[in-house]
Design an enzyme around this catalytic site. Sequence first.
Site, PDB file in Angstrom:
ATOM      1  N   ASP A  14       0.591  -0.906  -0.026  1.00 20.50           N
ATOM      2  CA  ASP A  14       0.349   0.446   0.618  1.00 20.50           C
ATOM      3  C   ASP A  14       0.895   1.213   0.068  1.00 20.50           C
ATOM      4  OD1 ASP A  14      -2.359   1.660   0.436  1.00 20.50           O
ATOM      5  OD2 ASP A  14      -1.990   1.665   2.207  1.00 20.50           O
ATOM      6  N   SER A  15       0.138   2.781  -0.291  1.00 22.67           N
ATOM      7  CA  SER A  15       1.377   3.883   0.041  1.00 22.67           C
ATOM      8  C   SER A  15       1.551   3.914   1.686  1.00 22.67           C
ATOM      9  CB  SER A  15      -0.081   4.707  -0.244  1.00 22.67           C
ATOM     10  OG  SER A  15      -0.919   5.013   0.551  1.00 22.67           O
ATOM     11  N   CYS A  77      -4.425  -1.277  -2.204  1.00 22.71           N
ATOM     12  CA  CYS A  77      -4.462  -0.302  -1.887  1.00 22.71           C
ATOM     13  C   CYS A  77      -5.150  -0.022  -3.437  1.00 22.71           C
ATOM     14  CB  CYS A  77      -2.908   0.769  -2.706  1.00 22.71           C
ATOM     15  SG  CYS A  77      -2.802   2.351  -2.756  1.00 22.71           S
ATOM     16  N   GLU A 155      -1.702   7.932   8.488  1.00 19.12           N
ATOM     17  CA  GLU A 155      -0.357   7.755   8.918  1.00 19.12           C
ATOM     18  C   GLU A 155       0.326   8.458   9.920  1.00 19.12           C
ATOM     19  OE1 GLU A 155       1.907   5.840   6.080  1.00 19.12           O
ATOM     20  OE2 GLU A 155       0.106   4.972   5.732  1.00 19.12           O
ATOM     21  N   CYS A 187     -10.683   3.432   0.255  1.00 22.07           N
ATOM     22  CA  CYS A 187      -9.613   3.799   0.712  1.00 22.07           C
ATOM     23  C   CYS A 187      -8.905   2.805   1.491  1.00 22.07           C
ATOM     24  CB  CYS A 187      -8.975   4.948   0.578  1.00 22.07           C
ATOM     25  SG  CYS A 187      -6.880   5.085   2.388  1.00 22.07           S
ATOM     26  N   HIS A 189      -6.873   2.400   4.092  1.00 21.79           N
ATOM     27  CA  HIS A 189      -6.703   3.081   5.250  1.00 21.79           C
ATOM     28  C   HIS A 189      -8.335   3.897   6.396  1.00 21.79           C
ATOM     29  CE1 HIS A 189      -2.687   4.374   3.358  1.00 21.79           C
ATOM     30  NE2 HIS A 189      -2.614   5.395   4.471  1.00 21.79           N
TER      31      HIS A 189
HETATM   32  N1  DGL Z   1      -4.387   2.976   0.477  1.00 18.43           N
HETATM   33  C1  DGL Z   1      -4.771   4.216  -0.380  1.00 18.43           C
HETATM   34  C2  DGL Z   1      -5.393   4.046  -1.277  1.00 18.43           C
HETATM   35  O1  DGL Z   1      -6.381   2.898  -0.707  1.00 18.43           O
HETATM   36  C3  DGL Z   1      -4.796   4.796   0.109  1.00 18.43           C
HETATM   37  C4  DGL Z   1      -4.025   5.978  -0.768  1.00 18.43           C
HETATM   38  C5  DGL Z   1      -3.090   7.039  -0.583  1.00 18.43           C
HETATM   39  O2  DGL Z   1      -2.201   7.071  -0.098  1.00 18.43           O
HETATM   40  O3  DGL Z   1      -3.275   8.542  -1.293  1.00 18.43           O
HETATM   41  O4  DGL Z   1      -6.384   4.684  -2.038  1.00 18.43           O
END
Ligand code: DGL
Length: 279
Positions: A14-15, A77, A155, A187, A189
């Site tokens: 993931d990011s 992600c 984060e 998302c 997160h």
């Molecule tokens: N967890 C990422 C997603 O599902 C987050 C994206 C981000 O870093 O903006 O889109």
Amino acid sequence: MTATTSQAPIGIFDSGVGGLSVLAALREAMPAEDFVYVADSGNAPYGDQEPEFIEARAFAVFEFLLKMGARAVVIACNTATAVAVHRLRAAFAVPIVAMEPAIKPAVAMSRSRVVGVLATSRTLESPAVAQLCRVYGAGARILLQPCPGLVERIEAGDLEGESTRSLLRRYITPLLAEGADTLVLGCTHYPFLTPQIRAIAGPEVQVIEPSAAVARQLKRLMAENSDAAESGARGRVQFFTSGRTDAVQAVITALWRQPVDVQRLPCSGGESGAAESKA
Ligand code: DGL
């Protein structure tokens, strides 16, 4: 009980730390598997980045996961999926499981026929989401709500603070005013904020996210390939990040609810990666 037969791990990225919400579902569905998790936190949020940058990061992380021996990769992600999944599938032979906002089940569940989708700007602008709305949105209003700033709060490990809650109120209240009775967490997160989202939305509103469905899909895929780990033993997870390892380790430990060791991702890129490797 047999010993683990499939030694190679499953890669997941993931990011940042959001994909841990997916990893939790994968571990529950496939407890014997070993996983390698990459949190590309040094380059998060992806949602505000150009598609070319996101794609380049996705390719770099994929190459790392394959070097680690991954025999399947989960793109945990929505943003990376929306931007890069087609090119990743074309470039890599490894089985790939990816995410998309759960618009189809949300429309099926909604009684008011108004569905709110919370996701990053980049995800909501993508042709993939336009296609989901076209294919599954007949007879419903689908309200696409970008949520800038939320990924950064998560984060930072700030799930409860006033700035997180006020962002949530700002994004969710207009959806409720429009009559949304179903909210899609588009998302990975955002599931870490489910209690806070429910507190704002109230008990009548359904909140859905697809991590359990992703886990079922991966399990099915591994079974089809006769490639599931068979073991009575619990698999292990290795964590890597492009962010500051000490900070990311603290946040993962809190979200994962157990102490973890987080290692430096070799292909870190980005400013914080460069800063830390110089230090
Ligand atoms: N967890 C990422 C997603 O599902 C987050 C994206 C981000 O870093 O903006 O889109």
